[in-house]
Write an enzyme that holds these catalytic residues in place. Structure first.
Site, PDB file in Angstrom:
ATOM      1  N   TYR A 158       6.974  12.390  11.706  1.00  0.00           N
ATOM      2  CA  TYR A 158       5.857  12.227  12.636  1.00  0.00           C
ATOM      3  C   TYR A 158       5.802  13.432  13.560  1.00  0.00           C
ATOM      4  CZ  TYR A 158       5.450   7.209  11.604  1.00  0.00           C
ATOM      5  OH  TYR A 158       5.272   5.988  10.998  1.00  0.00           O
ATOM      6  N   TYR A 204      11.001   7.445   5.690  1.00  0.00           N
ATOM      7  CA  TYR A 204      11.890   8.152   6.620  1.00  0.00           C
ATOM      8  C   TYR A 204      12.986   7.209   7.104  1.00  0.00           C
ATOM      9  CZ  TYR A 204       8.899   5.858  10.107  1.00  0.00           C
ATOM     10  OH  TYR A 204       8.185   4.936  10.825  1.00  0.00           O
ATOM     11  N   ARG A 230      12.325   3.354   6.415  1.00  0.00           N
ATOM     12  CA  ARG A 230      11.022   2.698   6.426  1.00  0.00           C
ATOM     13  C   ARG A 230      10.279   3.008   5.124  1.00  0.00           C
ATOM     14  NH1 ARG A 230       7.864   0.926  10.051  1.00  0.00           N
ATOM     15  NH2 ARG A 230       7.682  -0.662   8.448  1.00  0.00           N
ATOM     16  N   HIS A 267       4.112   3.990   4.865  1.00  0.00           N
ATOM     17  CA  HIS A 267       3.137   3.124   5.536  1.00  0.00           C
ATOM     18  C   HIS A 267       2.206   3.934   6.406  1.00  0.00           C
ATOM     19  CE1 HIS A 267       6.404   3.552   8.478  1.00  0.00           C
ATOM     20  NE2 HIS A 267       5.464   3.418   9.406  1.00  0.00           N
ATOM     21  N   HIS A 269      -0.057   3.281   9.948  1.00  0.00           N
ATOM     22  CA  HIS A 269      -0.314   2.371  11.071  1.00  0.00           C
ATOM     23  C   HIS A 269      -1.824   2.257  11.293  1.00  0.00           C
ATOM     24  CE1 HIS A 269       3.861   2.304  12.729  1.00  0.00           C
ATOM     25  NE2 HIS A 269       3.930   3.482  12.127  1.00  0.00           N
TER      26      HIS A 269
END
Lengths: 235, 174
Positions: free
Chosen positions: A106, A145, A155, A158, A160
């Site tokens: 991110y 990640y 995780r 995905h 959000h």
């Protein structure tokens, strides 16, 4: 004042506050029962975003942060419809998204995962549903990640999503997953959802939405809380 | 059709949901300045912190407020990761009474560690008469009512949110 009453959260599919396998819930989950509230004007209204000017590439994450080239990774296009529980489309709903880049990183300053940032990818976008409740985003498939919840925690891929819907009872923040991801069975955030709800968070690969020589297509629909009025009664 | 289940907002929402507040290069759609203080002499601030069950201020919550009365419909959004002491602050005008209810703002709280958001309300300490007769406030156990009432200091109100424990804020199922 109309007599419309919006439905409650369907606890058969929504996760609970306390879900100890997801460790951060332990000190952040309310411990006392929620107080039931009779809906009044502020619950039956909500912010309207239709007047805002969207940027030209706000719904195209492959183009909205270009600096010196194209973002790396697999281009995808995500389509879907926002509806209520009666299947009625919800137009003019603001949808905001954010995600990791193809390497699983991110851009957020707090993310210290040792994977590269992509100078041409921000990972944020937004759009407003059209008159039939439809939305579309172009983006890069996010990478998996690691995170610190437990040993070797990862995780699943995905995206959000944040949605507003017709009023504040419809507010929804969630995550869209990808079909066949082997990490889903180990992810306490996904598994925090009761079994009946889990499939509702997995997008469907759709060849008919796939754009030849450009991007793989996925479909992901949203169902927000409905209300007691039948379609016939609704004005 | 079944509702789409909620998932946590996670720790990394800011560059999409509150980008300008966190200095990311993306336009914000909503922020915490709900009215322009330069144009509205009646501007109030509402500030506070969000505490976890160990009494520690939460640095990665996002607070949304919605104010809907017969004069204004105002929306605000603020993350707790940029101001000193992990505060949030909103600039708005005081809501007015609707149908004899005490004035309030609706609050929606999101954070890492919440798989589904919580709702509460902000009432105002200086609305003594309306607070005493308000149906919602009176439906709350009397020893918890104060958790819904912001304290006043000049034009600034303080409203802290306590997620868990003995002093837990009242959260609503709306």
């Amino acid at each position: 004042m109309s007599q419309i009453i919006y439905n409650s959260f369907d606890r058969e599919v929504h996760p609970p506050y306390l879900s100890p396998d997801y460790q951060s819930t332990v000190l952040r989950a309310p411990s006392k029962p929620l107080m039931v509230l009779k809906q009044s004007l502020s619950e039956l209204t909500g912010p309207v975003f239709g007047d805002f000017n969207l940027g030209e590439f706000d719904n195209d994450l492959t183009k909205n942060a270009l600096k010196n080239g194209q973002p790396l990774g697999e281009r995808i296009v995500v389509h879907g419809k926002v509806m209520n529980e009666n299947g009625q489309p919800i137009p003019n709903t603001l949808i905001e998204i954010w995600q990791a880049n193809a390497a699983g990183r991110y851009i957020h300053k707090v993310d210290q995962h040792d994977a590269p940032l992509d100078p041409n990818f921000l990972g944020a976008g937004r759009c407003i549903t059209d008159s039939e409740g439809n939305y579309k985003f172009y983006t890069i498939k996010p990478g998996a990640y690691p995170w610190g919840n437990h040993h070797n925690a990862w995780r699943p891929n995905h995206i959000h999503f944040s949605l507003f819907g017709a009023n504040i009872t419809n507010r929804l923040v969630t995550q869209m997953y990808f079909p066949g991801d082997p990490l889903l069975q180990y992810d306490p955030i996904f598994l925090g959802v009761p079994p009946k709800g889990r499939d509702l968070l997995i997008s469907a690969f759709d060849l008919s939405l796939t754009e030849p020589s450009f991007a793989l297509g996925y479909r992901f629909n949203f169902v927000l809380r409905g209300h007691n009025a039948t379609p016939f009664e609704r004005q | 059709m079944k509702q789409t289940p909620s998932q946590t907002v996670g720790p990394y929402f800011a560059y999409s949901l509150t980008p300008e507040q966190y200095l990311y290069d993306f336009k914000s759609y909503a922020d915490s300045v709900m009215v322009n203080p330069l144009e509205n002499p009646d501007t109030i601030t509402i500030t506070g912190k969000v505490f976890d069950g160990a009494g520690v201020p939460i640095p990665d919550a996002m607070i949304e407020v919605w104010q809907s009365d017969h004069q204004n419909q105002l929306f605000g959004r603020c993350g707790t990761g940029t101001l000193a002491d992990n505060r949030f602050v909103f600039y708005t005008t005081k809501p007015t009474s609707v149908n004899g209810q005490a004035p309030y703002l609706s609050v929606i709280i999101f954070m890492r560690g919440q798989l589904i958001h919580t709702y509460t309300r902000i009432y105002f300490e200086d609305e003594v008469t309306l607070n005493e007769t308000d149906e919602v406030l009176n439906s709350v156990p009397s020893d918890r009512k104060h958790t819904l009432i912001a304290t006043k200091n000049g034009n600034s109100y303080e409203f802290n949110i306590i997620m868990q424990g003995e002093k837990e804020t009242v959260f609503f199922d709306i």
